[in-house]
Design a protein around this motif. Structure first.
Motif, PDB file in Angstrom:
ATOM      1  N   TRP A 140      47.013  35.417  13.350  1.00 40.56           N
ATOM      2  CA  TRP A 140      48.451  35.666  13.277  1.00 40.56           C
ATOM      3  C   TRP A 140      48.828  35.872  11.804  1.00 40.56           C
ATOM      4  CZ3 TRP A 140      52.388  32.814  16.809  1.00 40.56           C
ATOM      5  CH2 TRP A 140      51.934  32.809  18.143  1.00 40.56           C
ATOM      6  N   THR A 141      50.092  36.229  11.569  1.00 37.64           N
ATOM      7  CA  THR A 141      50.615  36.304  10.202  1.00 37.64           C
ATOM      8  C   THR A 141      50.589  34.901   9.593  1.00 37.64           C
ATOM      9  OG1 THR A 141      52.044  38.157  10.794  1.00 37.64           O
ATOM     10  CG2 THR A 141      52.602  36.930   8.784  1.00 37.64           C
ATOM     11  N   PRO A 142      49.978  34.735   8.408  1.00 32.53           N
ATOM     12  CA  PRO A 142      49.856  33.402   7.818  1.00 32.53           C
ATOM     13  C   PRO A 142      51.161  32.930   7.182  1.00 32.53           C
ATOM     14  CG  PRO A 142      48.978  35.023   6.310  1.00 32.53           C
ATOM     15  CD  PRO A 142      49.366  35.778   7.560  1.00 32.53           C
ATOM     16  N   ALA A 143      51.248  31.620   6.978  1.00 35.78           N
ATOM     17  CA  ALA A 143      52.417  31.024   6.335  1.00 35.78           C
ATOM     18  C   ALA A 143      52.014  29.684   5.746  1.00 35.78           C
ATOM     19  CB  ALA A 143      53.555  30.835   7.338  1.00 35.78           C
ATOM     20  N   LEU A 144      52.894  29.142   4.919  1.00 34.29           N
ATOM     21  CA  LEU A 144      52.710  27.789   4.393  1.00 34.29           C
ATOM     22  C   LEU A 144      53.653  26.846   5.129  1.00 34.29           C
ATOM     23  CD1 LEU A 144      52.433  28.636   0.592  1.00 34.29           C
ATOM     24  CD2 LEU A 144      50.576  27.893   2.103  1.00 34.29           C
ATOM     25  N   ARG A 145      53.190  25.657   5.389  1.00 34.03           N
ATOM     26  CA  ARG A 145      53.965  24.682   6.164  1.00 34.03           C
ATOM     27  C   ARG A 145      55.041  24.016   5.309  1.00 34.03           C
ATOM     28  NH1 ARG A 145      51.771  22.509  11.010  1.00 34.03           N
ATOM     29  NH2 ARG A 145      49.920  23.633  11.681  1.00 34.03           N
ATOM     30  N   ASP A 146      56.186  23.760   5.941  1.00 33.70           N
ATOM     31  CA  ASP A 146      57.314  23.098   5.305  1.00 33.70           C
ATOM     32  C   ASP A 146      57.733  21.895   6.141  1.00 33.70           C
ATOM     33  OD1 ASP A 146      57.616  25.037   3.167  1.00 33.70           O
ATOM     34  OD2 ASP A 146      58.396  26.418   4.695  1.00 33.70           O
ATOM     35  N   GLY A 153      62.474  15.057  12.702  1.00 34.47           N
ATOM     36  CA  GLY A 153      61.995  16.267  12.055  1.00 34.47           C
ATOM     37  C   GLY A 153      60.571  16.573  12.427  1.00 34.47           C
ATOM     38  N   LEU A 154      60.017  17.576  11.781  1.00 33.13           N
ATOM     39  CA  LEU A 154      58.636  17.978  12.013  1.00 33.13           C
ATOM     40  C   LEU A 154      58.115  18.736  10.807  1.00 33.13           C
ATOM     41  CD1 LEU A 154      58.252  21.173  14.197  1.00 33.13           C
ATOM     42  CD2 LEU A 154      60.499  20.425  13.415  1.00 33.13           C
ATOM     43  N   GLU A 155      56.791  18.855  10.748  1.00 28.62           N
ATOM     44  CA  GLU A 155      56.164  19.733   9.758  1.00 28.62           C
ATOM     45  C   GLU A 155      55.488  20.860  10.520  1.00 28.62           C
ATOM     46  OE1 GLU A 155      52.755  20.208   9.368  1.00 28.62           O
ATOM     47  OE2 GLU A 155      52.078  18.687  10.800  1.00 28.62           O
ATOM     48  N   THR A 156      55.768  22.082  10.105  1.00 27.28           N
ATOM     49  CA  THR A 156      55.137  23.274  10.676  1.00 27.28           C
ATOM     50  C   THR A 156      55.528  24.432   9.763  1.00 27.28           C
ATOM     51  OG1 THR A 156      54.822  24.596  12.693  1.00 27.28           O
ATOM     52  CG2 THR A 156      57.060  23.810  12.237  1.00 27.28           C
ATOM     53  N   TRP A 157      55.400  25.669  10.242  1.00 26.01           N
ATOM     54  CA  TRP A 157      55.898  26.780   9.435  1.00 26.01           C
ATOM     55  C   TRP A 157      57.064  27.440  10.173  1.00 26.01           C
ATOM     56  CZ3 TRP A 157      51.142  26.688  11.774  1.00 26.01           C
ATOM     57  CH2 TRP A 157      50.743  27.774  12.572  1.00 26.01           C
ATOM     58  N   SER A 158      57.956  28.036   9.392  1.00 20.60           N
ATOM     59  CA  SER A 158      59.267  28.435   9.896  1.00 20.60           C
ATOM     60  C   SER A 158      59.201  29.390  11.072  1.00 20.60           C
ATOM     61  CB  SER A 158      60.092  29.073   8.772  1.00 20.60           C
ATOM     62  OG  SER A 158      60.415  28.134   7.785  1.00 20.60           O
ATOM     63  N   SER A 159      58.391  30.439  10.964  1.00 17.99           N
ATOM     64  CA  SER A 159      58.406  31.460  12.012  1.00 17.99           C
ATOM     65  C   SER A 159      57.939  30.916  13.351  1.00 17.99           C
ATOM     66  CB  SER A 159      57.556  32.666  11.594  1.00 17.99           C
ATOM     67  OG  SER A 159      56.220  32.285  11.353  1.00 17.99           O
ATOM     68  N   VAL A 160      56.922  30.051  13.335  1.00 15.01           N
ATOM     69  CA  VAL A 160      56.443  29.511  14.609  1.00 15.01           C
ATOM     70  C   VAL A 160      57.434  28.499  15.171  1.00 15.01           C
ATOM     71  CG1 VAL A 160      55.041  27.533  13.820  1.00 15.01           C
ATOM     72  CG2 VAL A 160      54.304  28.848  15.799  1.00 15.01           C
ATOM     73  N   ALA A 161      58.143  27.782  14.312  1.00 18.85           N
ATOM     74  CA  ALA A 161      59.180  26.863  14.795  1.00 18.85           C
ATOM     75  C   ALA A 161      60.281  27.641  15.512  1.00 18.85           C
ATOM     76  CB  ALA A 161      59.757  26.062  13.635  1.00 18.85           C
ATOM     77  N   ILE A 162      60.730  28.727  14.900  1.00 15.42           N
ATOM     78  CA  ILE A 162      61.789  29.535  15.498  1.00 15.42           C
ATOM     79  C   ILE A 162      61.291  30.206  16.777  1.00 15.42           C
ATOM     80  CG2 ILE A 162      63.299  31.524  15.149  1.00 15.42           C
ATOM     81  CD1 ILE A 162      63.051  30.814  12.074  1.00 15.42           C
ATOM     82  N   GLY A 163      60.088  30.783  16.711  1.00 15.93           N
ATOM     83  CA  GLY A 163      59.525  31.457  17.878  1.00 15.93           C
ATOM     84  C   GLY A 163      59.283  30.537  19.047  1.00 15.93           C
ATOM     85  N   SER A 164      59.149  29.249  18.780  1.00 14.14           N
ATOM     86  CA  SER A 164      58.912  28.270  19.843  1.00 14.14           C
ATOM     87  C   SER A 164      60.194  27.600  20.315  1.00 14.14           C
ATOM     88  CB  SER A 164      57.919  27.202  19.352  1.00 14.14           C
ATOM     89  OG  SER A 164      56.685  27.795  19.004  1.00 14.14           O
TER      90      SER A 164
END
Length: 376
Positions: free
Chosen positions: A140-146, A210-221
């Motif tokens: 998938w498109t990579p990202a850094l976790r926030d 809260g949670l730790e993950t990356w933004s796009s997958v959080a929104i997509g989920s």
């Protein structure tokens, strides 16, 4: 049961069909979507470029397996390939913890650059394949976790989340990895394991803040409506990965395998190339999210840190300053006899070397799984 599965696999191979278990779906996870997977584009291209000889059957929305189970189903040949982020894959491939050491990667594109580098193939993925009969198939498109918090979390800290000590008293959902647990605990949070599917309800009800993950997958989920703030700390690898059974790859006719390798490589390059545009424009991870971006639509506060603020998050986790903190991740590499003792140090260098891409658009793949199948 095993005989039935074997017969099914044999039948699919003879028909040029193979099954992929996916987290996503074509409406939310196309390459142009908020949480891009390469799967759906790859399926279309394979059917078109093979004149219908290859059919990639995608089972979407965790129908056949989830990020927490696809890896084992691939390993046992229930399916040919399946999704599992690097983070969640550590539940069944523990050596992948090494990719999660915080602040190993300075940018999203450096993640995929490093894990597809010939040094990684030769010294990690080949031993990995010999142990598990599995390899990374495409990405998938990579990202850094926030770090993300709910409205309840905002009320608890009483303002914008900009310092790690503000996490004290907050229960934060984490992946199964030890690195995530150690990171959140070091930052004063209370990390907890909650299933991905239960996280939205947990943030709504206050079970977690809260949670730790990356933004796009959080929104997509579907987590956008329960997120109130994100702090842009970019601390850990966020890399969606499709895992593939190597016995199946080796069983393919050469022309089919070559085409699958070409299409998966090229589509992964396309997925990586859009990493900045995805975060900046589609997600809107800027101090003032652009109109129409996801964070704008959800009214999320985006906390972009200055250098001193950022360093307060980095310093207690920095693998160069705190190597002993990440010794357990290094020790797992002893599971592979061929992996050199200084593997992590070299990985850290590769992510920053002069040949590393300076932007996602400059990313390209020089080594791919088809270059190494004969060495397994």
């Amino acid at each position: 049961m095993a005989g039935c599965l074997s017969s099914l696999t044999d039948s699919q191979e003879s028909n040029g069909e193979f099954t992929v278990g996916e987290l996503g779906n074509p409406d939310d996870n196309c390459l142009d979507c908020i949480s891009p997977s390469a799967s759906f584009a790859i399926a279309d291209r394979l059917e078109e470029e093979s004149d219908g000889e290859l059919t990639m059957i995608i089972q979407p929305d965790n129908q056949i397996c989830s990020s927490a189970s696809c890896g084992t189903k691939v390993q046992s040949q229930v399916i040919e390939a399946g999704y599992g982020s690097i983070g969640n894959s550590t539940a069944f491939f523990p050596e992948n913890q090494i990719w999660l050491v915080p602040y190993t990667f300075p940018s999203p594109e450096s993640i995929t650059h490093t894990i597809t580098h010939e040094y990684a193939w030769e010294n990690f993925w080949l031993p990995f394949a010999r142990k598990y009969n599995v390899l990374p198939f495409y990405y998938w498109t990579p990202a850094l976790r926030d770090v993300f918090i709910s409205e309840g979390g905002t009320e608890q800290i009483g303002g914008d989340l900009r310092r790690p000590e503000q996490l004290e008293g907050l229960i934060i959902r984490r992946t199964a990895s030890r690195a995530a647990d150690e990171s959140l605990g070091t930052w004063s949070a209370t990390p907890t394991e909650v299933s991905w599917g239960d996280t939205v309800q947990g943030m709504e009800t206050g079970v977690v803040q809260g949670l730790e993950t990356w933004s796009s997958v959080a929104i997509g989920s579907g987590m956008g409506p329960v997120i109130d703030q994100v702090v842009d700390v970019g601390f850990m690898c966020g890399q969606g990965t499709l895992w593939v059974n190597t016995d199946w790859l080796q069983s393919l006719p050469d022309e089919h395998r070559d085409l699958i390798a070409e299409v998966t490589r090229e589509t992964t390059e396309e997925a990586v190339a859009q990493a900045d545009e995805l975060v900046d424009e589609r997600v809107g991870q800027q101090e003032s999210p652009p109109d129409g971006s996801a964070w704008d639509e959800f009214g999320v506060t985006v906390n972009i840190l200055d250098d001193d603020e950022q360093q307060a998050w980095v310093d207690p986790l920095d693998p160069q300053q705190n190597p002993e903190k990440w010794e357990p991740e290094r020790e797992l590499l002893n599971n592979f006899e061929e992996t050199p003792d200084d593997f992590y140090e070299r990985v850290y260098e590769i992510a920053r070397e002069s040949s590393a891409p300076e932007s996602p658009s400059e990313f390209s793949i020089d080594a791919w799984w088809d270059d190494y199948l004969e060495e397994i």
